[in-house]
Motif scaffolding. Structure first.
Motif, mmCIF file in Angstrom:
data_model
loop_
_atom_site.group_PDB
_atom_site.id
_atom_site.type_symbol
_atom_site.label_atom_id
_atom_site.label_comp_id
_atom_site.label_asym_id
_atom_site.label_seq_id
_atom_site.Cartn_x
_atom_site.Cartn_y
_atom_site.Cartn_z
ATOM 1 N N SER A 30 10.447 31.059 -2.331
ATOM 2 C CA SER A 30 11.338 29.906 -2.413
ATOM 3 C C SER A 30 12.593 30.180 -1.596
ATOM 4 O O SER A 30 12.870 31.315 -1.210
ATOM 5 C CB SER A 30 11.702 29.610 -3.869
ATOM 6 O OG SER A 30 12.406 30.713 -4.424
ATOM 7 N N LYS A 33 18.726 27.065 -3.402
ATOM 8 C CA LYS A 33 19.344 25.792 -3.039
ATOM 9 C C LYS A 33 20.660 25.969 -2.290
ATOM 10 O O LYS A 33 20.982 25.201 -1.379
ATOM 11 C CB LYS A 33 19.565 24.939 -4.292
ATOM 12 C CG LYS A 33 18.285 24.391 -4.912
ATOM 13 C CD LYS A 33 18.589 23.517 -6.123
ATOM 14 C CE LYS A 33 17.308 22.948 -6.722
ATOM 15 N NZ LYS A 33 17.586 22.100 -7.912
ATOM 16 N N ARG A 59 13.522 16.385 3.619
ATOM 17 C CA ARG A 59 12.916 17.516 2.901
ATOM 18 C C ARG A 59 11.649 17.022 2.218
ATOM 19 O O ARG A 59 11.669 16.050 1.454
ATOM 20 C CB ARG A 59 13.904 18.075 1.878
ATOM 21 C CG ARG A 59 13.348 19.246 1.076
ATOM 22 C CD ARG A 59 14.424 19.822 0.168
ATOM 23 N NE ARG A 59 13.895 20.927 -0.626
ATOM 24 C CZ ARG A 59 13.733 20.903 -1.945
ATOM 25 N NH1 ARG A 59 14.065 19.815 -2.632
ATOM 26 N NH2 ARG A 59 13.244 21.947 -2.572
ATOM 27 N N SER A 61 9.176 17.521 -0.521
ATOM 28 C CA SER A 61 9.001 18.215 -1.802
ATOM 29 C C SER A 61 7.709 17.807 -2.509
ATOM 30 O O SER A 61 7.301 18.458 -3.471
ATOM 31 C CB SER A 61 10.202 17.942 -2.720
ATOM 32 O OG SER A 61 10.376 16.549 -2.913
ATOM 33 N N GLU A 104 9.782 25.914 2.255
ATOM 34 C CA GLU A 104 10.407 24.616 2.467
ATOM 35 C C GLU A 104 9.834 23.966 3.719
ATOM 36 O O GLU A 104 9.561 24.646 4.714
ATOM 37 C CB GLU A 104 11.931 24.753 2.640
ATOM 38 C CG GLU A 104 12.666 25.167 1.388
ATOM 39 C CD GLU A 104 12.805 24.030 0.381
ATOM 40 O OE1 GLU A 104 12.637 22.860 0.771
ATOM 41 O OE2 GLU A 104 13.110 24.323 -0.797
#
Length: 214
Positions: A30, A33, A59, A61, A104
Motif C-alpha cells: 500500500s 495516504k 485515482r 480504487s 495505487e
C-alpha cells in the motif's frame, strides 16, 4: 545571486533523476495516504504554460474498474505487437505494465475546456501536454525519493478510456500510472536490460546554433 543547494541535497536530486525507473514489477502493499498526498502535491507543483494547470488525476480504487483498465491495455498490447511485425514475439515477451500488482493506480488526463487558455499556446497548443508531462515527472522523482516505484502505461485506446472513466469529450487521457512498493529498482532501464533498445550518448542530441546532421 541564487542560492545553490548544499552538496548532499544536490546529490539527492541527481540521484533521484538517475535512479528513476519506469517500473513494471510491483509487490502489492500500500501507499500511505500522507505519502500519496505528498506525491500528488509534488505533481501539482509542476510548471505549466500560462499557469493553466491542465492536469487532472483520477485515482482508481474500484477493483472491477482496475480490471477493465487492465483489459483495455491488453487489447492495445496485442494491437501494438501486431503492428511491430518481426518484433511481435519479442514485444509480447516484455512486461509492459503492472496494473494488477501495483498498490495505487492513477489515470492522468488533460482538462476539458482548454481552448480559452492561449497564453503560450496560441501557436503551440500541445504545450498543455508538455506541462502535464512535467507534473508526471515530478511525481515520478518524488516517488523514487520515497522508495516507491512508478510506471507510465500509454498502451490504451484514448476514446475507450474516456468512455470507461466518463471523461468529458474535450479532455484527453495521457497516462495510466502504476505506483507502489517494489522489491527492487532496475539497475538500468528495463528496455535496456531486455535488449529492446539502448540509450544513445548525450553528444548525439546536443547541437549549437543550428541543426547539425551527424
Amino acid at each position: 545571486m541564487t542560492e545553490a543547494y548544499n552538496d548532499a541535497d544536490k546529490q539527492a536530486v541527481y540521484r533521484a533523476i538517475y535512479e528513476r525507473r519506469d517500473m513494471r514489477h510491483f509487490c502489492g502493499g500500500s501507499v500511505d495516504k500522507t505519502v500519496l498526498a505528498r506525491l500528488l502535491g509534488a505533481a501539482h507543483a509542476a510548471p505549466s504554460v500560462g499557469l493553466m494547470q491542465p492536469w487532472r488525476f483520477i485515482r482508481i480504487s474500484d477493483e472491477s474498474l482496475r480490471e477493465e483498465l487492465y483489459s483495455l491495455v491488453q487489447s492495445e498490447r496485442q494491437a501494438t505487437a501486431n503492428a511491430l511485425g518481426e518484433r511481435e514475439s519479442e514485444f509480447l515477451a516484455l512486461k509492459v505494465e503492472g496494473i494488477r500488482d501495483c498498490a495505487e493506480l492513477l489515470v492522468v488526463t488533460l482538462m476539458d475546456k482548454r481552448e480559452p487558455h492561449i497564453f503560450g499556446r496560441r501557436t503551440m497548443p500541445h504545450m498543455d501536454i508538455a506541462s502535464t508531462a512535467c507534473a508526471i515527472q515530478n511525481l515520478w522523482l518524488a516517488a523514487r525519493a520515497e522508495g516507491l516505484g512508478m510506471g507510465w502505461v500509454s498502451l490504451f485506446e484514448p476514446d475507450a478510456l474516456k468512455d470507461l472513466l466518463k471523461l468529458p469529450e474535450d479532455s484527453e487521457p495521457l497516462a495510466i500510472l502504476c505506483l507502489g512498493p517494489v522489491n527492487a529498482f532496475y539497475d538500468k532501464p528495463m528496455l535496456e536490460q531486455e535488449h529492446w533498445a539502448e540509450r544513445a550518448p548525450l553528444e548525439d542530441f546536443v547541437m549549437e546554433n543550428q541543426w547539425q546532421t551527424r
